[in-house]
Design an enzyme around this catalytic site. Structure first.
Site, PDB file in Angstrom:
ATOM      1  N   TYR A  11       0.820  -1.217   0.000  1.00  0.00           N
ATOM      2  CA  TYR A  11       0.000   0.000   0.000  1.00  0.00           C
ATOM      3  C   TYR A  11       0.858   1.274   0.000  1.00  0.00           C
ATOM      4  CZ  TYR A  11      -3.177   3.471   2.127  1.00  0.00           C
ATOM      5  OH  TYR A  11      -3.901   4.598   2.428  1.00  0.00           O
ATOM      6  N   SER A 124       6.182   3.517  13.244  1.00  0.00           N
ATOM      7  CA  SER A 124       4.750   3.706  13.462  1.00  0.00           C
ATOM      8  C   SER A 124       4.511   4.489  14.749  1.00  0.00           C
ATOM      9  CB  SER A 124       4.104   2.328  13.578  1.00  0.00           C
ATOM     10  OG  SER A 124       2.806   2.440  14.088  1.00  0.00           O
ATOM     11  N   TYR A 148       3.500  -5.943  17.610  1.00  0.00           N
ATOM     12  CA  TYR A 148       3.817  -5.172  16.399  1.00  0.00           C
ATOM     13  C   TYR A 148       4.588  -3.898  16.768  1.00  0.00           C
ATOM     14  CZ  TYR A 148       3.012  -1.917  12.554  1.00  0.00           C
ATOM     15  OH  TYR A 148       3.185  -0.983  11.557  1.00  0.00           O
ATOM     16  N   LYS A 152       8.703  -2.482  16.004  1.00  0.00           N
ATOM     17  CA  LYS A 152       9.112  -1.175  15.453  1.00  0.00           C
ATOM     18  C   LYS A 152      10.057  -0.469  16.437  1.00  0.00           C
ATOM     19  CE  LYS A 152       6.708  -1.380  11.645  1.00  0.00           C
ATOM     20  NZ  LYS A 152       7.353  -1.479  10.336  1.00  0.00           N
TER      21      LYS A 152
END
Ligand code: NAD
Ligand code: UFG
Length: 335
Positions: A11, A124, A148, A152
């Site tokens: 994306y 993020s 997640y 990061k």
């Protein structure tokens, strides 16, 4: 200059690849296609009328990476390849450490072996986690609350330490808030292989009739309309932030970590209303229980990105929804 874009059929990576080509860079995309389609390569070419090189492969494949770096003079790497579902990361943590952390280690080993020392990393806002603040500047405490987010956080720390040991290694870690929107052509947008968990693709599925209704996770939050507030940023603005970051590290060889957000949060209800306005479709929704791990609200303080990169987000919520709707309609028409 040749830029290696890992995750470049995904994306965000595909939208950045377009802007790289439009800005005069040569692009090599490496993607496993685990969450994207090879047809994206043709779409990038169609939009830009430029060529690019595509390798289907995994960032954990050291010999593949070494081969790519050996055969090409690569100036910098833009690293998007990774797994990104918060819920999935809690169920399959090892996959997230293997891809997001170990995959990045392999990539950087290969880069340094080939004397490539510049990388832009997709971080993020989830690294801020539950830090007690709602507006995050880059110096805010980091407290990721899911696997997640932890991957990061680990990679950000690793980049800092690699830089300490090797001052000619240069990186930009970009902390995205909530990327939404699609390329204005309607040809590139969010197209996950698995059922989406994020609000915008679910909203689009309801508008196109692929999903019956949207569940709003909680309407009793401490916000003006009771639904959560997020800092949604158009993927085209986000991509422009990457070009600005790349140019900054090429010109100044400085290293930095910046937020990419608008600083203007919107609620779930506002998003629904705007999407209805843009699409002319009624979005059926029901209120459901709060989703575990969701915070009432948070948004970026975008001042550092403006100061350092002369970059600000320009596209508003209306435009974000409009571009998603165009992308969805083109997808449905089987184009
Ligand atoms: P995406 O899934 O659309 O794109 C990631 C791409 O990486 C996919 O094309 C996938 O096939 C590829 N990939 C996955 N594992 C790979 C591997 N081992 N080797 C090679 N390719 C692999 O996701 P996206 O939204 O474009 O996200 C890009 C990056 O930005 C990710 O690192 C993500 O964590 C980060 N990010 C995304 C968001 C968001 O909300 N979209 C927010 C913050 C950060
Ligand atoms: N929401 C709903 N219904 C849904 C889906 C989402 O009400 O079906 C709500 C959520 O509760 C939340 C808001 O919509 O309040 C936004 O949710 P998303 O899942 O779209 O986004 P998140 O803010 O939870 O997380 C996103 C990415 C993460 C990233 C984070 C960074 O999914 O990968 O932004 O800020 F880390």
């Amino acid at each position: 200059m040749k830029i290696l874009v890992t995750g470049g059929t995904g994306y965000i990576g595909s939208n950045v690849a377009v802007q790289l080509l439009e800005s005069g860079y040569d692009v090599i995309v490496l993607d496993s296609l685990s969450n994207s389609k090879s047809s994206v390569v043709e779409r990038i070419k169609r939009i830009t009328r430029k060529n690019l090189t595509f390798f289907k492969g995994d960032i954990r494949d050291k010999s593949l990476l070494d081969g790519i770096f050996k055969k090409n003079t690569i100036h910098a790497v833009m690293h998007f390849a990774g797994l990104k579902s918060v819920a999935d990361s809690e169920t399959n943590p090892l996959d997230y450490y293997a891809t997001n952390v170990a995959g990045t280690v392999t990539l950087i080993e290969s880069m340094l072996f080939a004397n490539v020392k510049k990388i832009i990393f997709s971080s993020s806002a989830t690294v801020y986690g539950d830090n007690g603040l709602i507006e995050h500047s880059e110096t805010s405490p980091l407290n990721p609350i899911n696997v997640y987010g932890k991957t990061k956080f680990i990679v950000e720390g690793m980049l800092k330490e690699i830089r300490s040991g090797n001052p000619s290694f240069t990186y930009a870690a970009l902390r995205y808030f909530n990327p939404v929107g699609a390329h204005c052509s309607g040809l590139l947008g969010e197209d996950p292989k698995n059922k989406p968990n994020n609000l915008m693709p679910i909203l689009a599925n309801v508008a196109t009739g692929r999903q019956k209704e949207l569940s709003i996770y909680g309407n009793d939050y401490n916000t003006p309309d009771g639904t959560c507030l997020r800092d949604y940023i158009h993927v085209t603005d986000l991509a422009a932030g990457h070009i600005a970051a790349l140019e900054k590290i090429i010109q100044t060889k400085t290293t930095f970590t910046v937020n990419l957000g608008t600083g203007k949060p919107h609620s779930v209800r506002e998003l629904i209303k705007t999407f209805e306005l843009v699409s002319g479709k009624k979005i059926t929704f029901k209120y459901a229980q709060r989703r575990k791990g969701d915070l009432d609200q948070y948004f970026a303080n975008p001042n550092e990105a403006e100061r350092l990169l002369a970059w600000t987000a320009k596209l508003d919520l209306f435009r974000m929804c409009e571009d998603v709707w165009r992308w969805q309609q083109l997808q449905q028409s089987g184009l």
